[in-house]
Enzyme design. Structure first.
Site, PDB file in Angstrom:
ATOM      1  CB  SER B 289     -16.462   2.049  44.314  1.00 24.26           C
ATOM      2  OG  SER B 289     -16.141   0.724  43.949  1.00 24.26           O
ATOM      3  CE1 TYR B 302     -19.577   0.448  48.214  1.00 20.88           C
ATOM      4  CE2 TYR B 302     -18.880  -0.470  46.104  1.00 20.88           C
ATOM      5  CZ  TYR B 302     -18.595   0.228  47.259  1.00 20.88           C
ATOM      6  OH  TYR B 302     -17.323   0.710  47.459  1.00 20.88           O
TER       7      TYR B 302
END
Lengths: 76, 395
Positions: B289, B302
Site C-alpha cells: 500500500s 493496516y
C-alpha cells in the site's frame, strides 16, 4: 443552485467567460488560477455563501468538484 | 540445444542437402578458393575427373551445421575433426550428412561423433571423427522455457475482489490457467470462472479461509491435483480498512491485519514452495500500500501490517531466489474498488487532485503490474516493491 453560483464566482475571479467554467475545471486547465487568485477565490466564495472555509481546506480546493463538495458541506 | 545428460551413445542425427552451382559460387566468394578443378568445366574435362569436383570442405561444412544445430545444437564447441574425402562430389549430388555419438567423456562434458557424408547412391563420400564440448548456458532452460509453456497456472487469492478479479482476467489473457480463491462470494467466483473459460483458459474456484494453515494446505493440494503445477501466486486478499483512533487501538486490531497480510502470505509460500523449488521456478506477488510510504491517520494496524509485508517479501525473496522463486510486491495508491466504495467522495477527489496523473488507481492498473511480475519479462526482478501511485511518491 450552489453549482451555478460557484461557477459565477469562479468566472468573476478568474476573469473568464461563465460558459468556460465546468465540472472539470481545475488548476490544471484554468490558466488564470494562480496562487494569488486562489486566495481571492476563497474570499469570494466565503462572501458569496456566508461561510468560513477552514484553513486546512484552502489548499485542497483545486478543482470545481472539490469546491462544490466543500461548499455543500459548509452551507448545510 | 541438448544438454550433456540428454545425449546418449548411439544417438544419431541426419541432414540433407543438394549441392548447387550457387553453393560453389558462394564458397569461392567466401574462401577465395577458385581452383579451376572446382569452377571451370573445360579445365575439369582435361583431368581424370572429367567434370568439376565440389570443394571437399563445402560438403564437410555441413558437419558443422549438424553439430551446431542438432547434435548437440546451440552452444556446441566443435574443437576437433578428422576427415577423409573418399569420392568426389558433383553439382546436383544429394548429400546425407550423419553424426552419431560414439563416446561420452563425463568429466570434460565432451562427446565424440562419427561423421559421415553419403551421396544419393548411398556411397560414402566423406568420413571422419569429431570431438565436441557440450557447453551449458548460464540461463537454464527450466527458468524461462517453462513459464512460456501453455500450461502455466496462477493462484489468485481474493479472486473475487476488485484487484483479484482484474488480475484473474488479465492473467487468463496472458495465457495462464487460473485457480480462483474466494472466501464467501461463490457466485461471483463462478462468474469469473465463466469469463476465464470464455478466454480459452481453464479455471477452478476454491473456497478457503486463508487465516487457517490447514485450509491453505488443502487449497494448494487441490489446485495441484487439478493442474499439476502452480507457477504464480498473486495474493490479492483484502478486508475493509477500519478507521481506529490511536487511543482506541488494541493489539487484536494489529493481529487481525497480521493474520490476513503476514500469516496467510507465509503459509501460502510454505505450501507452494516445494512445487516451485522442484520446477526451479515460481512467482509470488504481494499487494502492499502507498500508505506504508505516505501514512494517514487512523490506519496504524493496516499500515504496520503492510510495512511488515514488505519485510516478509524482501527477506523471503532473498532466501528463495537461489531456488528460482521470485517474490515481489505492488503497492498501489487508493484503488477504486468495492472495498473503497465507502471512502468519502471528497477524499477520492482530493486524492485524485493531489496525484500527478490526476486520477485514482484502477484495479486494472494493479493487474497490469501483476501481469508483468507474473511473466518471464520480470525474471531478473525479486524483492522489489513497485509503487503504483500515479506519481504521488517518487524514489
Amino acid at each position: 443552485m450552489n453549482n451555478s453560483r460557484i461557477k459565477q464566482v469562479m468566472s468573476a475571479v478568474f476573469e473568464v467567460p461563465l460558459d468556460s467554467i465546468n465540472e472539470n475545471s481545475s488548476t490544471d486547465n484554468l490558466e488564470n488560477w494562480d496562487s494569488l487568485r486562489h486566495l481571492n477565490l476563497i474570499l469570494a466564495l466565503e462572501e458569496e455563501f456566508g461561510v468560513s472555509i477552514p484553513d486546512e481546506e484552502v489548499g485542497n480546493l483545486v478543482n470545481f468538484k472539490l469546491i462544490e463538495l466543500t461548499i455543500n458541506e459548509l452551507v448545510k | 540445444m541438448k544438454t550433456y545428460a540428454e545425449i546418449q551413445v548411439g544417438q544419431k542425427e541426419t541432414l540433407h542437402h543438394i549441392i548447387t552451382s550457387e553453393d560453389i559460387s558462394k564458397f569461392v566468394e567466401l574462401t577465395g578458393d577458385d581452383n579451376r578443378l572446382h569452377v571451370d568445366e573445360k579445365f575439369a574435362s582435361t583431368t581424370p575427373f572429367k567434370k568439376p569436383v565440389v570443394h571437399g570442405m563445402l560438403g564437410a561444412s555441413f558437419i558443422s551445421t549438424i553439430i551446431g544445430t542438432k547434435l548437440p545444437g546451440d552452444g556446441a564447441l566443435w574443437f576437433s575433426q578428422s576427415l577423409e574425402f573418399l569420392l568426389p562430389v558433383r553439382v546436383g549430388d544429394e548429400l546425407t550428412i550423419t553424426a552419431e555419438v560414439l563416446k561420452k567423456h563425463d568429466k570434460e562434458q565432451i562427446i565424440e561423433l562419427k561423421t559421415e557424408i553419403h551421396n544419393q547412391n548411398k556411397q560414402l563420400v566423406t568420413k571422419g571423427l569429431a570431438k565436441v564440448k557440450v557447453i551449458a548456458t548460464e540461463k537454464p532452460e527450466t527458468q524461462t522455457a517453462k513459464i512460456e509453456a501453455p500450461q502455466r497456472v496462477a493462484l489468485v487469492i481474493g479472486g473475487t475482489g476488485g484487484i483479484g478479479m482484474a488480475t484473474c482476467l488479465q492473467l487468463a489473457k496472458d495465457g495462464f490457467d487460473l485457480i480462483v480463491h474466494y472466501n464467501k462470494n461463490k457466485e461471483k467466483a463462478e462468474a469469473i470462472k465463466t469469463q476465464i473459460e470464455s478466454l480459452g483458459r481453464k479455471a477452478l474456484c476454491i473456497q478457503s479461509n486463508i487465516t487457517d494453515d490447514k485450509e491453505i494446505q488443502h487449497m494448494v493440494e487441490k489446485g495441484l491435483r487439478n493442474f499439476g503445477r502452480i507457477d504464480v501466486l498473486a495474493h490479492c486478499a483484502a478486508s475493509v480498512i477500519p478507521n481506529i483512533k490511536f487511543q482506541d487501538l488494541t493489539w487484536s486490531d494489529y493481529t487481525k491485519q497480521f493474520e490476513l497480510n503476514i500469516k496467510s502470505s507465509l503459509s501460502l509460500i510454505q505450501a507452494l514452495a516445494p512445487g516451485m523449488i522442484q520446477e526451479g521456478y515460481g512467482k509470488i506477488i504481494h499487494i502492499g500500500s502507498l500508505a506504508a510510504d505516505k501514512p494517514n491517520a487512523d490506519w496504524s494496524a493496516y499500515i504496520t501490517a503492510k510495512s511488515a509485508l514488505e519485510g516478509l517479501t524482501k527477506s523471503l525473496a532473498f532466501e528463495l531466489a537461489p531456488k528460482g522463486i521470485r517474490i515481489n510486491m505492488v503497492s498501489p495508491s487508493l484503488v477504486s474498488t468495492e472495498l473503497t466504495a465507502d471512502v468519502p467522495e471528497k477524499i477520492k477527489l482530493m486524492t485524485a487532485a493531489q496525484t500527478p496523473l490526476r486520477r485514482l488507481a484502477l484495479a486494472e492498473d494493479v493487474a497490469g503490474v501483476i501481469s508483468f511480475l507474473a511473466s518471464s519479462k520480470s525474471d531478473f526482478l525479486t524483492g522489489e516493491n513497485i509503487r503504483l501511485n500515479g506519481g504521488q511518491i517518487m524514489y
